[in-house]
Every structure is written in structure tokens, then in C-alpha cells.
Design a protein around this motif. Sequence first.
Motif, PDB file in Angstrom:
ATOM      1  N   LYS A   1      27.238  60.038  28.808  1.00 33.77           N
ATOM      2  CA  LYS A   1      28.607  59.951  29.298  1.00 33.77           C
ATOM      3  C   LYS A   1      29.374  61.243  29.072  1.00 33.77           C
ATOM      4  O   LYS A   1      30.168  61.668  29.900  1.00 33.77           O
ATOM      5  CB  LYS A   1      29.350  58.802  28.598  1.00 33.77           C
ATOM      6  N   THR A   2      29.108  61.861  27.912  1.00 33.96           N
ATOM      7  CA  THR A   2      29.868  63.062  27.562  1.00 33.96           C
ATOM      8  C   THR A   2      29.684  64.140  28.629  1.00 33.96           C
ATOM      9  O   THR A   2      30.631  64.849  28.981  1.00 33.96           O
ATOM     10  CB  THR A   2      29.409  63.603  26.197  1.00 33.96           C
ATOM     11  N   LEU A   3      28.481  64.226  29.124  1.00 29.84           N
ATOM     12  CA  LEU A   3      28.193  65.218  30.144  1.00 29.84           C
ATOM     13  C   LEU A   3      28.997  64.938  31.419  1.00 29.84           C
ATOM     14  O   LEU A   3      29.567  65.846  32.029  1.00 29.84           O
ATOM     15  CB  LEU A   3      26.695  65.206  30.447  1.00 29.84           C
TER      16      LEU A   3
ATOM     17  N   GLN B   1      32.384  66.847  17.035  1.00 23.90           N
ATOM     18  CA  GLN B   1      31.079  66.874  17.674  1.00 23.90           C
ATOM     19  C   GLN B   1      31.203  67.113  19.188  1.00 23.90           C
ATOM     20  O   GLN B   1      30.452  67.887  19.756  1.00 23.90           O
ATOM     21  CB  GLN B   1      30.353  65.565  17.399  1.00 23.90           C
ATOM     22  N   HIS B   2      32.180  66.450  19.787  1.00 20.47           N
ATOM     23  CA  HIS B   2      32.428  66.691  21.207  1.00 20.47           C
ATOM     24  C   HIS B   2      32.744  68.160  21.452  1.00 20.47           C
ATOM     25  O   HIS B   2      32.266  68.770  22.398  1.00 20.47           O
ATOM     26  CB  HIS B   2      33.622  65.864  21.691  1.00 20.47           C
ATOM     27  N   PHE B   3      33.573  68.698  20.563  1.00 20.76           N
ATOM     28  CA  PHE B   3      33.985  70.090  20.716  1.00 20.76           C
ATOM     29  C   PHE B   3      32.765  71.017  20.662  1.00 20.76           C
ATOM     30  O   PHE B   3      32.580  71.881  21.519  1.00 20.76           O
ATOM     31  CB  PHE B   3      34.995  70.452  19.625  1.00 20.76           C
TER      32      PHE B   3
ATOM     33  N   ILE C   1      39.309  59.413  27.599  1.00 17.38           N
ATOM     34  CA  ILE C   1      39.404  58.728  26.309  1.00 17.38           C
ATOM     35  C   ILE C   1      38.030  58.188  25.968  1.00 17.38           C
ATOM     36  O   ILE C   1      37.453  57.406  26.725  1.00 17.38           O
ATOM     37  CB  ILE C   1      40.426  57.577  26.382  1.00 17.38           C
ATOM     38  N   ASP C   2      37.513  58.613  24.834  1.00 18.86           N
ATOM     39  CA  ASP C   2      36.190  58.157  24.419  1.00 18.86           C
ATOM     40  C   ASP C   2      36.347  56.957  23.494  1.00 18.86           C
ATOM     41  O   ASP C   2      37.233  56.931  22.659  1.00 18.86           O
ATOM     42  CB  ASP C   2      35.465  59.292  23.685  1.00 18.86           C
ATOM     43  N   GLU C   3      35.457  55.997  23.653  1.00 15.54           N
ATOM     44  CA  GLU C   3      35.457  54.824  22.780  1.00 15.54           C
ATOM     45  C   GLU C   3      36.808  54.141  22.775  1.00 15.54           C
ATOM     46  O   GLU C   3      37.429  53.939  21.739  1.00 15.54           O
ATOM     47  CB  GLU C   3      35.084  55.232  21.347  1.00 15.54           C
TER      48      GLU C   3
HETATM   49 MG    MG Z   1      29.206  59.713  23.197  1.00 11.62          MG
END
Ligand code: MG
Length: 701
Positions: free
Chosen positions: A303-305, A333-335, A397-399
Motif C-alpha cells: 500500500k505504501t508504494l 519508517q515511512h519517511f 492516512i495510514d491505519e
Molecule cells: Mg504499511
Amino acid sequence: MGELLNQEIKYLKGVGPKRAQLLGKELNIHTLEDLVYYFPYKYVDRTKFYRIKEVHGNLPYIQIRGQITGFRLSGGGRAKRLIASFADETGAIELIWFKGLSWIQKSLKTGQEYVVFGKPTLFSNKVNLIHPEIEDAGKLEEMHYSALQAFYNTTEKLKNNYITSRVIHKLQANLLQLIDGKIAETLPAYLIDELNLLPLEESLVNIHFPQNTKLLKRSQSRLKFEELFYIQLNLLKQKNFRKATFQGHHFTKVGDYFNNFYYKNLSFELTNAQKRVLKEIRSDVGSGKQMNRLLQGDVGSGKTLVALMTMLIANDNQYQSCLMAPTEILAQQHFQTIARFLKGIDIRIALLTGSTKQAERNIIHEDLQSGALQLLIGTHALIEETVIFNNLGLVIIDEQHRFGVAQRAKLWKKNPQPPHVLIMTATPIPRTLALTLYGDLEVSVIDEMPPGRKPIKTVHYYDSKRLRLFGFLKEQIREGRQVYIVYPLIKESEKMDYKDLEDGYESIIRDFPPPKYAVSIVHGRMKSGEKEIAMNYFISGQTHIMVATTVIEVGVDIPNATVMVIESAERFGLSQLHQLRGRVGRGAAQSYCILMSSTKLTSEARKRIETMVNTNDGFEIAEMDLKLRGPGDLEGTQQSGIPFDLKIANLGQDGQILQYARDVADRILDKDPLLAEAKNQLLVKQIHKLTKRKFDWSAIS
Ligand code: MG
Ligand code: ADP
């Protein structure tokens, strides 16, 4: 009539100030309306009478008619009890009370005809009824008990104050008498006609005092339908309203940022699911309407991609974007991931969290306002008022389930014209729940894992196999892998849980001694700085084992970690187990999830563990989770973040009614998008009431 139902409960016959206070505190019943909408959780057939010789210890609730032949007291202290022998022409049975002994003995007479009602139990090898309901046989007939007697949930405290299910039932009778003929209908007459629904008043009477099974079923259907219908109508109306009111930022093109990344930086092929979802997103952001999309995908599905590529499209159209994560570690971690992905691409990104230093913060604020900073990643810190964007076009927005609806709204307001919103969740949500929680959103699903992943092997061990477990862990560590060991943490037993965690940690250190092994520990009582240090040791591979509570549940990505050991697995919910398992299986090596438990398992716990062992499919697990958690499971509801309490509908079982309700709502809005027609004014009024309740709820919790 509305006013009558709004009356405080203390004025109802049989209540009074003391009981009113208890009902308010324990069951959240404050008004007459609260009471009449406090529905039974089961019904018992009271037309059938048992004869005493037929009674055995395995029966559900039963009714017997007979007489008390004598009393005796037995035991002392807390075990002191009153025992009555109760006989009919076929035999005798004991009735037992542990509380209110003298009062009960005084109020019951020998030689009088009674009907007793209760669940038979085996006590000192005899069948008996403990704290049965007991009623004068003559009087019982006068009371017009319906054939099916309703049972209500109560609490320990209420029971201690003699507010039993039966008392609540009596209060319902008083209430229904009081409001007889005065209940205003809450669905428009044309709908009741068209859909052949039972009127409200008849439904309420029959839900508490069903005349027969058929009427009970129809009452339940009507009330469930109504509950789900208004939620759907509200969601769909909001969606209509947004579509009609807000222009969306128009992302007309896919440009250099996206293309450079896609053709130069991306070293692997997107999965078909990722491609499909990107297409859906592109069509939204290119439509001229505001996007509100939920992106569901199991942990590790990539998803992050997709999020990053969406941000690059925003960038190609000269808009800023931000990504908000629920914890500092995740934001970091996303950063890092995104910075790595963007290597060589000229784009300014920054990380903003609670621990960003003031000097750095100032620079970020400035550059955001000037537009020099294109992409901001962070935690809740993003919604602070001091954070002002130059031209925010996209919010990710994640999670989501960790954030409230209110926080979502705050991000919306960061721009005069609301940004596109993409919500990512790794918690697979069954369709019914998704329709209820996110019914105002479009939904995309990534239902395919990147290639080359080996499915995680899940096994269940009883605690007695711990030596074997440790042997296996040593083997994995020898191969250069890392291991998580997770302990439960439940608010109510927090102290004991920490004790378990500490004991576990010590025993692990004993079996995995330094310097050969290095063990990290992370839990909620550590300062966030300490937590981060320990976490980073593990992330960088300096420690072999991470002992933790569920703080590591969300998002962390450490491909080299291949074993997830979950201690006391029987104490975790299914979706939580699945989330935890998702921490491993992120690299190319075979990963394992090991569920440790005692041998004493409830049937539900066993089912949860079996489900985990049998499937890796998050959606299958989510459906099972919803089925296993019964209605009114408050903890479960809170976990899933439903912003309103369902009083009668059960999302695990009422999927069909839900779909029907949504279709009906859809049809109505199709003809009257803003509910302006006269015949729909009752709908508007009821929606208003619902949203008010929703607001109140969030204010309390
Ligand atoms: Mg993720
Ligand atoms: P999620 O956020 O859905 O849990 P991530 O986006 O963190 O998943 O992806 C998990 C891992 O898989 C990351 O290391 C990511 O780089 C990698 N990945 C994502 N998409 C693909 C793909 N199409 N092929 C191979 N690896 C991928």
C-alpha cells in the motif's frame, strides 16, 4: 410524544432516583427512550412446564410448577445459603439462595402453589436451581407474560442491587403501558407500506413482550432495518452532499515526478492489484471531484508504494501532499522508505512528529507555507494548527482505525478546498463493517501479494513445548534471522500482564544469554526515547530477539524478522493475531508464526487459534472475527472503531439486511438527493437525531 420519551427514567413507575442512577451508570439508560431501546439478548419459551423427574443438569432455562415443602439454612460465612425443597407430584428439587436469605424466606410460604424458573445446575451432586425466579402461580397468570420471555443483560452491580433481568422486564412493561398509543413512527408511512414493515410501536411491544415467534421476527427485522437504514442513508447523503458541494483539485496530468520514479527508480513490477488501484485513484483525482477513497490491503501487500505514487501525481500537478501515520516509529519508517524510493529525484520531503526539534520545526513550517516543501510525513503533529500548507492537494492516512473521525475532519480543513483523501488500512474489514464504517467512501482493495512471498507457516504449541520452541528459535537465529516474542497487554489486567512480560523476558535472557544472544524489550511503560532506541537496535539487526507487548502491532517492516511468537495467544482477538503475524513474512525467507497457549482453551479461543493455523487470508479472518464476537461486545466494537453503538443489528449476521437497507437508502436519494421532498422530512429529522447521538458518544469516550 418526543418529549414523553425524553423524560428522565427516574420518574418511571418502579424506578426512582437510586435505581435511575444505577441504570444510568451501568447501562447508559437515562431516559424512557434509552430504556425502551434497551433490547433483550434472548428469549425463553414460557409455555412449557417441566416435571421434576424430567429435570437434569444439562437443561437450559426451565419452568416447574409446585410447592415449597420446607426451608433450611446451610453453611456459614460466604457459603451460607438458604435451601428450599420444592416438590411436584413427580419428585423434589432444591432451590438455593446465597443472598437476601431472610427476606426470601419471609416472602415465600410453604404449601403455596409457585412457578419457579431458572437454569438447573449440579451442586454437591444434586440437581438444583440457584437464585430462581419464583412467582405465585395464580399471580403469574394475571401478569400476562408473553409466551416468550425476554432476557436482558445486567451487570454485577445491578444484580447486587436487585436490578435483575426480570426487574428490567417489569420496567419495560410499566414503560410500554405509559406510552401505549403514543409512540410516534420513525419511518415514513410510504416506506412502511412499500417494504411491508411492522409499525414502530408494535415492534417495540413485541421485542419486549413477543406474542409469538413470527411477530418477534418481524419486530427484529423492522428494528434492525431501521437502525442500519439510517446509518446508510446518512452516509450516502453525506457523500451526495460532498459531491455536490466540493470541487476536487483537478490532477490533470501524470508528469516527470511520477514517470521518473516509475521508469527509473522502481526496481520491480507493480502487482496487478496495485496497477488496478492506481488506475482507480487516478480516475478519482482526475475527475474534478474530491476523492474520498479507502485503500484496503493486507499487511505487506504494498500500500505504501501506491500511496507514494499517488503523492507523486499530486506533485506533478503542483500540489503538496502529506502522509499521516499513527505512531512515531511508523512515521519514521515511512519517511525512510519513501526517502529511499525517491533517491535521485528532486523532491523536498520532511518528517514532522512530536519529537521534531523546534528549530527544525520552524523550517518545516516556513517551507510548507512557501510551498518549497512538497511532501510531509508525520504523526498527529500534522494536524496541529501551526501546520499550514501552501497548497495541500492530497492527504494520506495510514491505519485509519487508530485515528478518530474528528481528526480526519481536521486534516480536511487544512485547505480552503478540501484535499483528496486516501485512507489506508491493513485491517481487512468485512464488507458489512466497511459499509458501516466507511459507507461514504469509495473502496479499493489490494488483494494480491507481491510475488515471491512464501506464505507464513503458523503452528500452535501448548506451553509445555517451550523447550522445543527455544530450540527452533536458536536454529533460526543461527541462520541469521530475528525473532519477535509478543505478550498480551489488556487494560484490566495490566499489572499482571507486565509481570508476565518481565518474567518472560528474564526466562528468555536465561535461555538466550549474552554475549551470544542480544535481546531487546519494548513496552508501553517505557519512555518513547527508550522505546525507539530498543526498536532501532532490532531494526538494525543488532539484537536477535524483540520481546514486546502489542506496541509493535502496526506497520513495522523488518524483512529479516522471520519468527513471530505470540504468548498466551488465547487472549488475543483474531484480527490482532493476524496483525501481529503480518510483522513477519516480509522478506524472501520462510517465516513462521507460533501461537503459544495453555491447554485450557474456551471453544472460542480454540476456534480463533484454529482459524489462524488454517488460513493466511485476512478477509477470511476478518469475517470469522466478526462472527465469533457476539453482538454487544463492546471491546470488539471499540476496537473496530464503530462510531456508534448498534442496539440490535449485528454486523456479523445481518449482512443481508444491511445490503437491503443500503439499497433502499440509495433508491430514495436517487429520487430526492438532498431529501428535500415533504414526504422525506421525517428522514431528515431522524438523521439529525442519529448524528447528534454520534457526537455525544464521541464526547464521552
Ligand atoms: Mg504499511
Ligand atoms: P503495506 O504498507 O501494504 O503493509 P508495504 O508497502 O510496506 O506494504 O510493502 C511491503 C514490502 O513489499 C515493501 O518492502 C515494499 O517495497 C515491497 N513491495 C511493494 N510492492 C511490491 C511489488 N509489486 N513487488 C515486489 N515488492 C513490493
